[in-house]
Design a protein around this motif. Structure first.
Motif, PDB file in Angstrom:
ATOM      1  N   ILE A  82      -8.332  -4.522   3.610  1.00 21.68           N
ATOM      2  CA  ILE A  82      -7.725  -3.260   3.978  1.00 21.68           C
ATOM      3  C   ILE A  82      -6.732  -2.816   3.566  1.00 21.68           C
ATOM      4  O   ILE A  82      -7.327  -1.474   3.805  1.00 21.68           O
ATOM      5  CB  ILE A  82      -7.919  -3.918   5.707  1.00 21.68           C
ATOM      6  CG1 ILE A  82      -8.128  -4.635   6.623  1.00 21.68           C
ATOM      7  CG2 ILE A  82      -6.660  -3.087   7.042  1.00 21.68           C
ATOM      8  CD1 ILE A  82      -7.969  -6.082   7.554  1.00 21.68           C
ATOM      9  N   ALA A  83      -5.512  -3.395   3.421  1.00 19.28           N
ATOM     10  CA  ALA A  83      -4.817  -1.846   2.589  1.00 19.28           C
ATOM     11  C   ALA A  83      -5.617  -1.681   2.121  1.00 19.28           C
ATOM     12  O   ALA A  83      -4.856  -0.288   1.012  1.00 19.28           O
ATOM     13  CB  ALA A  83      -3.448  -3.057   2.549  1.00 19.28           C
ATOM     14  N   ALA A  84      -6.314  -1.990   1.347  1.00 18.62           N
ATOM     15  CA  ALA A  84      -6.254  -1.151  -0.268  1.00 18.62           C
ATOM     16  C   ALA A  84      -7.345  -0.336   0.138  1.00 18.62           C
ATOM     17  O   ALA A  84      -7.377   0.736  -0.512  1.00 18.62           O
ATOM     18  CB  ALA A  84      -7.459  -2.285  -1.154  1.00 18.62           C
ATOM     19  N   VAL A  85      -8.747  -0.323   0.892  1.00 27.89           N
ATOM     20  CA  VAL A  85      -9.427   0.701   1.939  1.00 27.89           C
ATOM     21  C   VAL A  85      -8.325   1.606   2.574  1.00 27.89           C
ATOM     22  O   VAL A  85      -8.697   2.674   2.194  1.00 27.89           O
ATOM     23  CB  VAL A  85     -10.346  -0.196   2.411  1.00 27.89           C
ATOM     24  CG1 VAL A  85     -11.393   0.524   2.917  1.00 27.89           C
ATOM     25  CG2 VAL A  85     -11.503  -0.935   2.009  1.00 27.89           C
ATOM     26  N   ALA A  86      -7.808   1.414   3.316  1.00 27.51           N
ATOM     27  CA  ALA A  86      -6.711   2.339   3.504  1.00 27.51           C
ATOM     28  C   ALA A  86      -5.567   2.910   2.439  1.00 27.51           C
ATOM     29  O   ALA A  86      -5.380   4.300   3.440  1.00 27.51           O
ATOM     30  CB  ALA A  86      -6.219   1.484   4.636  1.00 27.51           C
ATOM     31  N   LYS A  87      -5.819   2.955   1.555  1.00 20.59           N
ATOM     32  CA  LYS A  87      -4.861   2.816   0.388  1.00 20.59           C
ATOM     33  C   LYS A  87      -3.727   3.555   1.245  1.00 20.59           C
ATOM     34  O   LYS A  87      -2.595   4.181   1.022  1.00 20.59           O
ATOM     35  CB  LYS A  87      -5.018   4.843   0.255  1.00 20.59           C
ATOM     36  CG  LYS A  87      -6.438   5.081  -0.180  1.00 20.59           C
ATOM     37  CD  LYS A  87      -7.227   5.797  -0.691  1.00 20.59           C
ATOM     38  CE  LYS A  87      -8.547   6.234  -1.103  1.00 20.59           C
ATOM     39  NZ  LYS A  87      -8.888   7.587  -1.666  1.00 20.59           N
ATOM     40  N   VAL A  88      -2.477   2.209   1.675  1.00 22.21           N
ATOM     41  CA  VAL A  88      -1.441   2.008   1.634  1.00 22.21           C
ATOM     42  C   VAL A  88      -1.279   0.299   1.413  1.00 22.21           C
ATOM     43  O   VAL A  88      -1.353  -0.418   1.016  1.00 22.21           O
ATOM     44  CB  VAL A  88      -1.616   2.052   3.380  1.00 22.21           C
ATOM     45  CG1 VAL A  88      -1.912   3.286   4.246  1.00 22.21           C
ATOM     46  CG2 VAL A  88      -2.141   0.837   4.365  1.00 22.21           C
ATOM     47  N   ALA A  89       0.348  -0.309   0.959  1.00 22.32           N
ATOM     48  CA  ALA A  89       0.645  -1.416   0.799  1.00 22.32           C
ATOM     49  C   ALA A  89      -0.117  -2.334   1.917  1.00 22.32           C
ATOM     50  O   ALA A  89       0.325  -1.412   2.881  1.00 22.32           O
ATOM     51  CB  ALA A  89       1.785  -1.286   0.332  1.00 22.32           C
ATOM     52  N   PRO A  90      -0.323  -3.319   1.364  1.00 23.92           N
ATOM     53  CA  PRO A  90       0.107  -4.442   2.738  1.00 23.92           C
ATOM     54  C   PRO A  90       1.193  -4.210   3.497  1.00 23.92           C
ATOM     55  O   PRO A  90       0.747  -5.210   4.438  1.00 23.92           O
ATOM     56  CB  PRO A  90      -0.695  -5.741   1.614  1.00 23.92           C
ATOM     57  CG  PRO A  90      -0.452  -5.357   0.598  1.00 23.92           C
ATOM     58  CD  PRO A  90      -0.507  -3.748   0.227  1.00 23.92           C
ATOM     59  N   ALA A  91       2.208  -4.440   2.959  1.00 23.45           N
ATOM     60  CA  ALA A  91       3.824  -4.373   4.005  1.00 23.45           C
ATOM     61  C   ALA A  91       3.736  -3.532   4.810  1.00 23.45           C
ATOM     62  O   ALA A  91       4.191  -3.974   6.230  1.00 23.45           O
ATOM     63  CB  ALA A  91       4.883  -4.201   3.144  1.00 23.45           C
TER      64      ALA A  91
END
Length: 218
Positions: free
Chosen positions: A45-54
């Motif tokens: 999810i974080a990768a698709v949203a282009k954000v860090a998992p944190a």
């Protein structure tokens, strides 16, 4: 002046936070639609949203909270779209033709988003948060209300003594039948001899109209 100088640094940060949250919701919905619940893991999810998992955990307590927010976003958008567009999409001159459009549309929706519908159903059944489940079911019930309101425009063709109750039953019956046929390949709909989609659609339209237009004995 002092108030403005204090607010101005925070506003961009708030806007960025809202934008990030929206990207996370959209990414979650996209993954649920493509892969269902099994694919909806935080790193993806974080990768698709282009954000860090944190970043996920700064905005949502855990993955379940993110999934609840994503499902609620979908349900509310669906309800809004139904209010705005459904009448144009399905209302025709007769009860039979409107019913056919409705059933065709239901088949199309379940076929286009099978993973998302399965994920929503499984999540509601398994989620420990009863408040979310109740709100989700309330929105789905409101969607049925929209359909019933449209079909009531054919009230003169409905012979049932309680037209609104009859319509609600009929809509739920065809919706559940289409959902099971489309999403569950192990259902009895797919036993031999198998029923094709076109055969089921035709039968559902016939039974839907027959139930509503046949006088019910007291």
């Amino acid at each position: 002046m002092c108030m403005n100088s204090e607010e101005s640094p925070h506003q961009p940060r708030q806007e960025r936070s809202r934008a990030t949250a929206e990207r996370l919701l959209n990414a979650t919905i996209r993954i649920l639609d493509e892969s269902g619940l099994d694919g909806a893991v935080i790193p993806r999810i974080a990768a698709v949203a282009k954000v860090a998992p944190a970043s996920v955990y700064r905005r949502f307590a855990d993955k379940e909270a993110l999934l609840r927010a994503a499902f609620m976003h979908v349900l509310k958008q669906s309800n809004q779209a139904n209010h705005q567009q459904l009448k144009t999409l399905i209302l025709r001159d007769t009860l039979a033709s409107t019913s056919k459009c409705l059933i065709t549309l239901l088949f199309k929706q379940f076929q286009q988003h099978p993973h998302l519908f399965r994920a929503l159903s499984h999540f509601i059944d398994a989620d420990s948060n009863s408040e979310f489940a109740n709100e989700a079911r309330s929105i789905m019930s409101a969607n049925v209300d929209v359909i019933v309101e449209i079909l009531l425009m054919h009230r003169s063709e409905i012979a049932h003594g309680l037209p609104e109750s009859a319509l609600r039953f009929a809509v739920l019956n065809v919706t559940c039948s289409i959902e099971t046929f489309t999403l569950d390949p192990r259902s009895l709909w797919h036993t031999e001899p198998s029923t094709s989609e076109s055969e089921l659609a035709e039968s559902l339209v016939h039974s839907f109209v027959a139930y509503l237009t046949t006088s019910q004995a007291a």
